[in-house]
Scaffold this active site. Structure first.
Site, PDB file in Angstrom:
ATOM      1  N   TRP A  69       1.808   6.086   6.240  1.00 38.69           N
ATOM      2  CA  TRP A  69       2.185   6.907   5.094  1.00 38.69           C
ATOM      3  C   TRP A  69       1.951   8.338   5.547  1.00 38.69           C
ATOM      4  CZ3 TRP A  69      -0.266  10.246   1.524  1.00 38.69           C
ATOM      5  CH2 TRP A  69       0.411  10.439   0.312  1.00 38.69           C
ATOM      6  N   GLU A  79       0.294   6.582 -20.260  1.00 39.09           N
ATOM      7  CA  GLU A  79       0.422   5.503 -19.273  1.00 39.09           C
ATOM      8  C   GLU A  79       1.877   5.010 -19.211  1.00 39.09           C
ATOM      9  OE1 GLU A  79      -1.207   4.460 -16.871  1.00 39.09           O
ATOM     10  OE2 GLU A  79      -0.431   2.459 -16.473  1.00 39.09           O
ATOM     11  N   HIS A 109       4.368  22.073 -30.438  1.00 38.59           N
ATOM     12  CA  HIS A 109       3.883  23.300 -29.796  1.00 38.59           C
ATOM     13  C   HIS A 109       4.550  23.544 -28.448  1.00 38.59           C
ATOM     14  CE1 HIS A 109       0.962  23.808 -32.952  1.00 38.59           C
ATOM     15  NE2 HIS A 109       0.609  22.530 -32.803  1.00 38.59           N
ATOM     16  N   ARG A 122       0.815  -1.213   0.000  1.00 42.76           N
ATOM     17  CA  ARG A 122       0.000   0.000   0.000  1.00 42.76           C
ATOM     18  C   ARG A 122       0.851   1.266   0.000  1.00 42.76           C
ATOM     19  NH1 ARG A 122      -5.422  -1.157   2.370  1.00 42.76           N
ATOM     20  NH2 ARG A 122      -5.489   0.978   3.072  1.00 42.76           N
TER      21      ARG A 122
END
Ligand code: M6R
Length: 616
Positions: A75, A488, A511, A27
């Site tokens: 975390w 991705e 661009h 996690r």
């Protein structure tokens, strides 16, 4: 993000708590800790910044003894990832220990109030107010009843939480509760267990029970679990979840890392997902809660997702618009939540795409869509996740546990799931015939074979990874649905190799991002044999003119690309342009893994990232 485990029973708690925390490592976390209580009422804990391996070393030296305990991987949100801020946190008397997932939004006010009442708080965390609130209730209105004290404390909290609590004055009893953060419990012959997801429990139980918001569960060493709701009424039939995968599915099984394993599992995942989906009436998608007429009436689809799942949404949009002729908008959940002007029609359907089913931004957005009257359909991987529970219908992608933080198999399975939805909608509203839907379905059935072919060509990715050595930046280009393949691919590279990767629609490059290119600058161009092939080849030429080191992702036999690129990641021919992104991405997953490993990084647990982002 954070993880919670708890055990009370006949065995020593520390070994399972440490194993459970290790299972939750996927996690993402930056510190860890455990606290156990012995039958005679001695609380003993160890905690530290860093990995569970470091915690194990400390636990081996300190030998915390007790048959009831809690553990946590943190975390950091409030306060740096240092020992002092790691969980468990204790109350002022040092007799109540708490671990917590989520965020206490009103912790500043509570902290001020507790300090004014004479409490001394020693960490920078929002969590620490909880044991102190429990202490006040324990010594006051709850009169030594731990569950009641937890209820009193929880009633003061705002935000989200999954909490596990033990107390030296009632050794053997563990109390857990939740609001907005998942928490499951399991009863076994060895005792009772709690965890923030099913993963750690898969090794000890085949059935777990989900707590609902504000439920309070009291777990005792005989394996009994007593659950009451926020009014204190007994919850007789908690939601049960049967773990339908073997605990070994969450183990490495001979692979060096989970990312490698999960990349390799993609062909089987797609086969599972497609099994029995083509039936007598076309595409079988009983998970939809809408009738054929209701499906036919849908005039707008809003896709809500984050990160890799957002990229799935972009490809799903192409498929739904092409096969079902329904306009689709794809929204970053975090942005959507603050767009007050959002417009929906009476027949708008919301599709929520989330591997974990627990991403806080995605859940809030889905709730908002429901509030606006939309039917919400979830595409998710995790059985019984919040997204699944809160949606009108859920399509499980059945990819099996995805442990590596970087999503791979869930990405491709979610795309294929969205294709099934597109076909089903197209059939319902008459945008395609049964024969057309069957043809597209058969094209999907080819994907596993094409994926296996890519996996057998992984040496190409390994070779191409050399072009990224000593580089600080790179560019990924593609057109049409393969602009998303580029996004991705770049996200994967950034996540695990910490190398900057800019992704752009190939035609937009001139661009701005073209200014990045200099001698040896790596550029990945996704250039299948499709209707925009020659346009993308022109973009490759523009990059080469500025000295780029070109890596092409191209269809077998493309001599133009072979001549222009230093390396080519070859993709077998596909029958439909929508198939290419599902298959070609395997090369970019493998490429990013090789680049990260070349740099010596842990590909499964990249810095700063969490597997499921349960805070907004
Ligand atoms: O569980 P979800 O699909 O809702 O997660 C969304 C993102 O956090 C996730 O896809 C993230 O971008 C991954 N780490 C990507 O590899």
């Amino acid at each position: 993000m954070c993880g919670v485990v708890g055990y009370t029973g006949i065995n020593q708690a520390s070994p399972w708590l440490l194993d459970g925390l290790q299972t939750l490592e996927y996690r993402g976390y930056d510190s860890a800790g455990i606290q156990v209580v012995s039958p005679s009422g001695n609380l003993h804990g160890v905690k530290c910044a860093g990995r569970v391996a470091a915690l194990r070393e400390r636990a081996a030296a300190a030998n915390p003894t007790g048959t009831c305990g809690i553990g946590h991987t943190r975390w950091a949100t409030h306060g740096a990832p240092i020992d002092r801020n790691a969980h468990p946190h204790l109350d002022g008397s040092g007799r109540i220990a708490v671990v917590h997932n989520g965020i206490i939004e009103n912790f500043q006010e509570l902290r001020r109030e507790l300090i004014a009442n004479g409490h001394e708080l020693v960490s920078d965390t929002d969590t620490e107010v909880i044991p102190h609130l429990i202490q006040e209730a324990w010594e006051g209105p709850a009169k030594g009843d731990l569950a009641a004290a937890v209820r009193h404390a929880a009633n003061r909290l705002e935000g989200s939480w999954a909490i596990a609590v033990i107390c030296a004055d009632c050794p053997g009893t563990m109390v857990v509760t939740r609001n907005g953060s998942p928490l499951v419990v399991a009863s076994t012959d060895d005792g009772a267990y709690a965890a923030s997801d099913v993963m750690p429990l898969a090794s000890v139980a085949s059935r777990v029970y989900q707590l609902q918001d504000y439920d309070i569960a009291t777990l005792t060493p005989d394996g009994q679990i007593k659950i009451v709701d926020r009014e204190g009424r007994a919850v007789e039939n908690p939601v049960a979840l049967d773990i339908d995968w073997d605990a070994s599915a969450a183990k490495l099984g001979g692979y060096s890392d989970f990312m490698a394993k999960e990349i390799a599992e993609q062909p089987e995942a797609i086969e599972r997902l497609l099994k029995d989906r083509l039936g007598e009436h076309g595409i079988e998608l009983d998970e939809l809660s809408l009738s054929n007429e209701e499906l036919a009436a849908i005039d707008k689809i809003v896709i809500i997702a984050c990160g890799t799942s957002y990229h799935v949404g972009l490809i799903a949009k192409a498929a739904i618009e092409r096969w079902a002729r329904i306009p689709v908008s794809v929204e970053f959940a975090s942005e959507f939540n603050y767009n007050e002007e959002y417009l929906v029609t009476d027949h708008t359907m919301c599709v929520v795409i989330t591997q974990s089913g627990e991403t806080a931004d995605t859940l809030s957005a889905a709730r908002r869509m429901r509030g606006m009257g939309c039917n919400v359909f979830a595409i998710t991987n995790v059985l019984g996740s919040t997204a699944a529970r809160e949606s009108d219908g859920t399509l499980y992608i059945q990819a099996g546990p995805e442990v590596a933080v970087a999503s791979t198999k869930a990405y491709t399975a979610q795309i294929v799931a969205s294709y099934l939805l597109a076909l089903r909608l197209g059939l319902a509203n008459g945008s395609m015939t049964r024969a057309e839907a069957e043809k597209h379905f058969h094209d999907l059935e080819e994907i596993p074979t094409q994926m296996r072919e890519i996996l057998s060509r992984r040496w190409q990715d390994k070779q191409a990874a050399r072009l990224f050595r000593d580089k600080h930046s790179s560019l990924f280009l593609g057109r049409n649905v393969n602009a998303t393949t580029a996004y991705e691919g770049a996200l994967k590279l950034k996540e695990i190799s910490y190398l900057h990767a800019e992704a752009y629609p190939a035609g937009e490059m001139k661009h701005g991002p073209i200014a990045l290119i200099e001698g040896g600058f790596p550029v990945v161009a996704v250039v299948p044999a499709d209707h925009v092939h020659d346009k993308t080849v022109s973009n490759i030429q523009e990059c080469l003119a500025r000295g780029a080191a070109m890596i092409g992702v191209a269809t077998d036999g493309d001599e133009k690309v072979a001549k222009l690129c230093s390396e080519v990641l070859w993709v077998p021919p596909v029958a439909d342009e929508l198939i290419f992104p599902v298959v070609a991405i395997l090369h970019l997953q493998l490429l990013s893994r090789y680049v990260a490993r070349d740099r010596g990084f842990d590909v499964d647990k990249p810095r700063n990232l969490a597997k499921s982002v349960t805070v907004e």
